[in-house]
Write an enzyme that holds these catalytic residues in place. Structure first.
Site, PDB file in Angstrom:
ATOM      1  CB  CYS A 134      44.054  45.675  33.229  1.00 60.15           C
ATOM      2  SG  CYS A 134      42.421  45.177  33.834  1.00 60.15           S
ATOM      3  CB  CYS A 137      41.140  48.001  33.163  1.00 59.28           C
ATOM      4  SG  CYS A 137      41.490  46.984  34.599  1.00 59.28           S
ATOM      5  CG  ASP A 138      42.978  49.981  30.165  1.00 55.76           C
ATOM      6  OD1 ASP A 138      42.195  50.724  30.789  1.00 55.76           O
ATOM      7  OD2 ASP A 138      44.137  49.738  30.537  1.00 55.76           O
TER       8      ASP A 138
END
Length: 309
Positions: A134, A137-138
Site C-alpha cells: 500500500c 499507507c506507507d
C-alpha cells in the site's frame, strides 16, 4: 440453531465499525472475525492517516481500540472462519469452521481483500519493515529513498506514480517487456522522470538486516542472470484478491471478484445482505473509507430490519 438479528462476517475497520453502530442500535451483533481478527491493519506499523491521532497510532493498537469500543456495547466476537452461507432465503444460514451454525435476519460482509504477494520466504515477516502492498499507507516513510515496485498493471502504475511524491527513485520490476496497465496509466508512468523500468525480470529474494529491507535479487527471465539491487523498500503492485470464496457465487461480483453494491448504498443484490470495506472497494482501500462504509452498512441493516419485522 441460534438466530441473530445481525451477523457481521469479517472484522477490520469496516466490520468493527459496523459492530459499533449495530450494537448501539440494540441489535446484539455477532462478529465472526475470521482467521486474522483486525484484518490487514494488524500487520502494519504506524498509521498516520486515520483522523483523531495527531501523533499517529500503530495498526494493531487501532484495531484493538475499535474492537474494544464495539465490545463496550455488548458486541459478541467469535474468532473462527465462515466456511459457507446459504442466502437463498431469510433467515440466512451461516456455517463456521469450528462447527457453529447460525441463522441471521441480516448479514454484513466485511471480509476485506488480501494483497497478493510473491510467495518469497521472508516477505511476510518484512511487512512494515520495507515490504508493503500500500503506497498510500506507507509512501510517506520513503522520502528521498530508493524503492522498487513489482507488477505491470494499473495497480503497479498507481503505486509507482504515487511513490514518486516521496521517493528519490522508483524502479518497476515487471516479468514482461510491456505493461498490462491501461494506456493512460502507462503514459503517465513513462512520462515520470523518477520512474525507471526493469523489464523481463522477477524478484527472487529479499535481503534484509535488523533494520529492514536493504536489497533485492532480481532474475532476468530471458538471460537467467541474477543481479542484486539496493533498495529501501519493496512494494507489491500485483493486485488484491477479495475474500469472497465462501459466498459460492450467490452475490454479484465484478470482473475482479469484488462485491457489487447498489449505487451509493452498501446493499448487495440480495435484500438483507450488505457489504462494506475492501471486499467491495477496489479503489480507495483505506482504513477510514472502510470504517465509513461499515457505518453505512450498519445503518442500512438497522433500517432493513425495521422495515421487515
Amino acid at each position: 440453531m441460534e438466530k441473530r438479528k445481525v451477523i457481521i462476517v469479517g472484522s477490520g475497520p469496516a466490520g468493527y465499525t459496523a459492530a459499533l453502530y449495530t450494537s448501539r442500535a440494540n441489535l446484539a451483533p455477532l462478529v465472526i472475525e475470521g482467521h486474522e481478527p483486525g484484518g490487514q491493519l494488524t500487520t502494519t506499523t504506524d498509521v498516520d492517516n486515520f483522523p483523531g491521532f495527531p501523533e499517529g497510532i500503530m495498526g494493531p493498537e487501532l484495531m484493538a481500540n475499535m474492537k474494544k469500543q464495539a465490545a463496550r456495547f455488548d458486541t459478541e466476537f467469535l474468532t473462527t472462519h465462515v466456511t459457507s452461507v446459504d442466502l437463498s432465503k431469510r433467515p440466512f444460514h451461516v456455517k463456521c469452521e469450528n462447527g457453529n451454525e447460525y441463522l441471521a435476519e441480516s448479514l454484513i460482509i466485511s471480509t476485506g481483500a488480501s494483497a497478493k504477494y510473491l510467495g518469497l520466504e521472508n516477505e511476510k515477516e518484512l511487512i512494515g519493515k520495507g515490504v508493503s502492498a500500500c503506497a498510500t499507507c506507507d509512501g510517506f516513510f520513503y522520502r528521498d529513498r530508493v524503492v522498487h515496485v513489482v507488477g505491470g498493471g494499473d495497480t503497479a502504475m498507481e503505486e509507482a506514480t504515487f511513490l514518486t511524491k516521496f521517493a528519490s527513485k522508483v524502479y518497476v520490476v515487471h516479468r514482461r517487456d510491456e505493461l498490462r496497465a491501461s494506456k493512460p496509466m502507462q503514459e503517465r508512468a513513462f512520462a515520470n522522470e523518477k520512474i525507471e523500468f526493469v523489464w523481463d525480470s522477477a524478484v527472487t529474494e529479499i535481503i534484509a538486516d535488523p533494520t529492514g529491507v536493504t536489497a533485492i535479487k532480481v532474475e532476468n527471465l530471458k538471460t537467467g542472470e541474477i543481479t542484486e539491487r539496493k533498495t529501501d523498500g519493496l512494494f507489491m503492485g500485483i493486485g488484491h484478491k477479495p475474500n469472497t470464496d465462501f459466498l459460492d457465487g450467490q452475490i454479484k461480483l465484478d470482473d475482479h471478484g469484488f462485491i457489487i453494491t447498489e449505487g451509493r448504498y452498501p446493499d448487495t443484490n440480495i435484500p438483507g445482505v450488505f457489504a462494506c470495506g475492501d471486499v467491495q472497494d477496489s479503489y480507495y482501500r483505506q482504513a477510514i473509507s472502510a470504517a465509513g462504509s461499515g457505518c453505512q452498512a450498519a445503518i442500512r441493516a438497522e433500517r432493513f430490519l425495521e422495515e421487515n419485522e
